[in-house]
Motif scaffolding. Structure first.
Motif, mmCIF file in Angstrom:
data_model
loop_
_atom_site.group_PDB
_atom_site.id
_atom_site.type_symbol
_atom_site.label_atom_id
_atom_site.label_comp_id
_atom_site.label_asym_id
_atom_site.label_seq_id
_atom_site.Cartn_x
_atom_site.Cartn_y
_atom_site.Cartn_z
ATOM 1 N N GLY A 282 0.816 -1.356 0.093
ATOM 2 C CA GLY A 282 0.134 0.011 -0.239
ATOM 3 C C GLY A 282 0.781 1.212 -0.033
ATOM 4 O O GLY A 282 0.343 2.468 -0.041
ATOM 5 N N ALA A 283 2.245 1.008 0.043
ATOM 6 C CA ALA A 283 3.060 2.401 -0.120
ATOM 7 C C ALA A 283 2.840 2.950 -1.346
ATOM 8 O O ALA A 283 2.474 2.520 -2.297
ATOM 9 C CB ALA A 283 4.452 2.132 0.205
ATOM 10 N N ASP A 284 3.090 4.339 -1.411
ATOM 11 C CA ASP A 284 2.964 5.034 -2.648
ATOM 12 C C ASP A 284 4.243 4.819 -3.408
ATOM 13 O O ASP A 284 4.241 5.119 -4.625
ATOM 14 C CB ASP A 284 2.965 6.511 -2.273
ATOM 15 N N SER B 80 2.968 3.740 17.782
ATOM 16 C CA SER B 80 2.487 4.892 18.417
ATOM 17 C C SER B 80 3.493 5.789 18.331
ATOM 18 O O SER B 80 3.060 7.221 17.982
ATOM 19 C CB SER B 80 1.801 4.794 19.686
ATOM 20 N N GLY B 81 4.523 5.484 18.342
ATOM 21 C CA GLY B 81 5.875 6.455 18.191
ATOM 22 C C GLY B 81 6.058 6.936 16.676
ATOM 23 O O GLY B 81 6.250 8.066 16.470
ATOM 24 N N LEU B 82 5.707 5.956 15.881
ATOM 25 C CA LEU B 82 5.810 6.251 14.529
ATOM 26 C C LEU B 82 4.518 7.300 14.070
ATOM 27 O O LEU B 82 4.851 8.256 13.266
ATOM 28 C CB LEU B 82 5.679 5.036 13.756
ATOM 29 N N SER B 83 3.531 7.070 14.759
ATOM 30 C CA SER B 83 2.284 8.173 14.309
ATOM 31 C C SER B 83 2.728 9.522 15.045
ATOM 32 O O SER B 83 2.473 10.437 14.038
ATOM 33 C CB SER B 83 1.319 7.487 15.057
ATOM 34 N N GLU B 84 3.392 9.521 16.248
ATOM 35 C CA GLU B 84 3.616 10.776 16.588
ATOM 36 C C GLU B 84 4.714 11.576 15.868
ATOM 37 O O GLU B 84 4.617 12.621 15.564
ATOM 38 C CB GLU B 84 4.225 10.644 18.033
ATOM 39 N N GLU B 85 5.946 10.792 15.511
ATOM 40 C CA GLU B 85 7.015 11.377 14.642
ATOM 41 C C GLU B 85 6.391 11.573 13.386
ATOM 42 O O GLU B 85 7.066 12.680 12.825
ATOM 43 C CB GLU B 85 8.048 10.074 14.718
ATOM 44 N N THR B 86 5.513 10.763 12.707
ATOM 45 C CA THR B 86 5.111 11.241 11.321
ATOM 46 C C THR B 86 4.410 12.588 11.457
ATOM 47 O O THR B 86 4.550 13.457 10.533
ATOM 48 C CB THR B 86 4.271 10.289 10.844
ATOM 49 N N ARG B 87 3.465 12.896 12.667
ATOM 50 C CA ARG B 87 2.723 13.925 12.673
ATOM 51 C C ARG B 87 3.690 15.168 12.846
ATOM 52 O O ARG B 87 3.535 16.306 12.379
ATOM 53 C CB ARG B 87 1.673 14.142 13.715
ATOM 54 N N LYS B 88 4.601 14.841 13.509
ATOM 55 C CA LYS B 88 5.834 16.001 14.065
ATOM 56 C C LYS B 88 6.655 16.397 12.514
ATOM 57 O O LYS B 88 6.930 17.717 12.439
ATOM 58 C CB LYS B 88 6.810 15.463 14.933
ATOM 59 N N PRO C 289 6.137 -3.242 6.159
ATOM 60 C CA PRO C 289 4.734 -2.964 5.591
ATOM 61 C C PRO C 289 3.831 -2.450 6.531
ATOM 62 O O PRO C 289 3.233 -1.735 6.155
ATOM 63 C CB PRO C 289 4.554 -4.317 5.017
ATOM 64 N N GLN C 290 4.030 -2.867 7.559
ATOM 65 C CA GLN C 290 2.903 -2.574 8.830
ATOM 66 C C GLN C 290 2.998 -0.959 9.232
ATOM 67 O O GLN C 290 2.119 -0.523 9.587
ATOM 68 C CB GLN C 290 3.165 -3.417 10.055
ATOM 69 N N GLN C 291 4.104 -0.472 8.842
ATOM 70 C CA GLN C 291 4.398 1.064 9.025
ATOM 71 C C GLN C 291 3.305 1.923 8.204
ATOM 72 O O GLN C 291 2.950 3.101 8.409
ATOM 73 C CB GLN C 291 5.807 1.334 9.133
ATOM 74 N N ILE C 292 3.192 1.484 6.908
ATOM 75 C CA ILE C 292 2.608 2.217 6.042
ATOM 76 C C ILE C 292 1.176 2.662 6.213
ATOM 77 O O ILE C 292 0.980 3.989 5.904
ATOM 78 C CB ILE C 292 2.338 1.358 4.679
ATOM 79 N N GLN C 293 0.319 1.937 6.750
ATOM 80 C CA GLN C 293 -1.019 2.363 7.244
ATOM 81 C C GLN C 293 -0.875 3.407 8.449
ATOM 82 O O GLN C 293 -1.648 4.395 8.134
ATOM 83 C CB GLN C 293 -1.875 1.130 7.773
ATOM 84 N N ILE C 294 -0.058 3.290 9.349
ATOM 85 C CA ILE C 294 0.187 4.149 10.207
ATOM 86 C C ILE C 294 0.443 5.672 9.520
ATOM 87 O O ILE C 294 -0.029 6.609 9.935
ATOM 88 C CB ILE C 294 1.094 3.969 11.357
ATOM 89 N N PHE D 44 -1.320 11.395 7.540
ATOM 90 C CA PHE D 44 -1.429 12.268 6.619
ATOM 91 C C PHE D 44 -2.839 12.842 6.318
ATOM 92 O O PHE D 44 -2.952 13.765 5.660
ATOM 93 C CB PHE D 44 -0.967 11.547 5.426
ATOM 94 N N ALA D 45 -3.664 12.099 6.701
ATOM 95 C CA ALA D 45 -5.064 12.212 6.611
ATOM 96 C C ALA D 45 -5.439 13.585 7.144
ATOM 97 O O ALA D 45 -5.206 13.789 8.486
ATOM 98 C CB ALA D 45 -5.948 11.279 7.079
ATOM 99 N N PRO D 46 -6.010 14.614 6.502
ATOM 100 C CA PRO D 46 -6.412 15.780 7.227
ATOM 101 C C PRO D 46 -7.715 15.635 8.120
ATOM 102 O O PRO D 46 -8.469 14.611 7.777
ATOM 103 C CB PRO D 46 -6.884 16.585 6.002
#
Length: 305
Positions: A52-54, A222-230, A244-249, A254-256
């Motif tokens: 599912g990665a771009d 959860s750390g990945l999600s926080e870092e991505t938002r930062k 692969p499990q990181q892609i959905q997170i 990115f979702a507004p």
């Protein structure tokens, strides 16, 4: 999705600047995510492509044992030759070894001889814009765009110059592991905060994308999600991944929000005649080109969810 940058034209009659937004070919469809897969693991390529990665990047550098470089190179280029070019599914990138290494030069020769076409080429340990110009001269006809990995202190110092290499350079990417080791810094948010800011600024100054280093603690979603938002808040366009499990997170980060999306849609609709040709008043506030660009990016991201 189209990406946009500012083109400043000075009027011959006065000193007033007019800001226009134009598309730049190498920046079209900026990826939210890029998934690395080892060039040694041909059996994992199909799984990576289905994650599912771009963008999927096959790695001939760090993920390949030094004694298996030749085998991996031959297997990867052979696999790429058999892949159909379609408008669906993820785009494909290849990370070479550094141009200042013998393996890197062998990669370039093999790539040119193979005739393989790539959406992106990742060039590691870039420290000078000449690196980009060399690879573009040798294999430019086979490459859609080039991403320069900035992973040394000298690379960070020269990031702005590298970003202006021109040609097919489409992104600057932070190489956090090597950089943190050379800096003597922690490979975490605080240790790389300054480098991240400098890379984003260099990318924006040059009109190219900014990609962030993978979050290496695979189990800490959860750390990945926080870092991505930062990193999104800093201005990065893409968060890269190693599992692969990181892609959905990453995509969820990115979702507004509904409020952001409503604001963006209304602002885009308010742009006179749909084309931005200068600042204008909207709901009592002055709207300029960066704000329109931000709104358009939010709308495009919402369509990918």
């Amino acid at each position: 999705m189209p990406a946009f940058f500012l083109d400043r034209h000075r009027s011959p009659n006065d000193n007033v600047r007019t800001l226009n937004i134009e598309s730049k070919p190498v920046q079209s469809n900026p990826p939210r995510s890029m998934l690395f897969v080892s060039g040694e693991k041909v059996e994992r390529f199909a799984k990576a492509m289905a994650a599912g990665a771009d963008l999927v990047c096959i790695d001939l550098e760090d993920a390949v044992h030094p004694q298996r470089k030749l085998e991996a190179r031959n297997n990867v280029l052979g696999w790429l030759k058999l892949q159909p070019r379609t408008d669906t599914g993820p785009r494909v990138a290849l990370r070479l070894n550094g141009l200042r290494t013998a393996e890197g030069l062998r990669d370039v020769v093999a790539l040119v001889d193979s005739g393989v076409q790539l959406d992106w080429l990742l060039l590691p340990k870039v420290e000078d814009k000449a690196d980009i110009q060399c690879i573009a001269g040798w294999a430019g006809a086979q490459i859609g765009a080039i991403a320069a990995l900035i992973e040394t202190p000298l690379g960070i110092e020269n990031a702005r110059s590298i970003g202006r290499a021109g040609g097919k350079l489409g992104a600057l990417m932070l190489g956090g592991a090597d950089l943190s080791a050379e800096l003597g810094a922690q490979f975490d948010w605080e240790g790389l905060f300054s480098a991240r800011g400098r890379l984003v600024n260099a990318a924006r100054a040059a009109g190219v994308q900014a990609w962030d280093v993978p979050h290496v603690d695979i189990g800490n979603l959860s750390g990945l999600s926080e870092e991505t938002r930062k990193v999104l808040a800093l201005g990065f366009d893409c968060k890269t991944a190693i599992h692969p499990q990181q892609i959905q997170i990453i995509h969820a980060a990115f979702a507004p929000t509904p409020a952001d999306l409503d604001w963006a849609k209304l602002l885009v609709q308010a742009v006179p005649d749909g084309e931005f040709s200068g600042a204008f008043l909207y709901q009592g506030r002055m709207v300029d080109a960066p704000l329109v660009r931000k709104a358009r990016r939010i709308v495009e991201l919402s369509r990918l969810q």
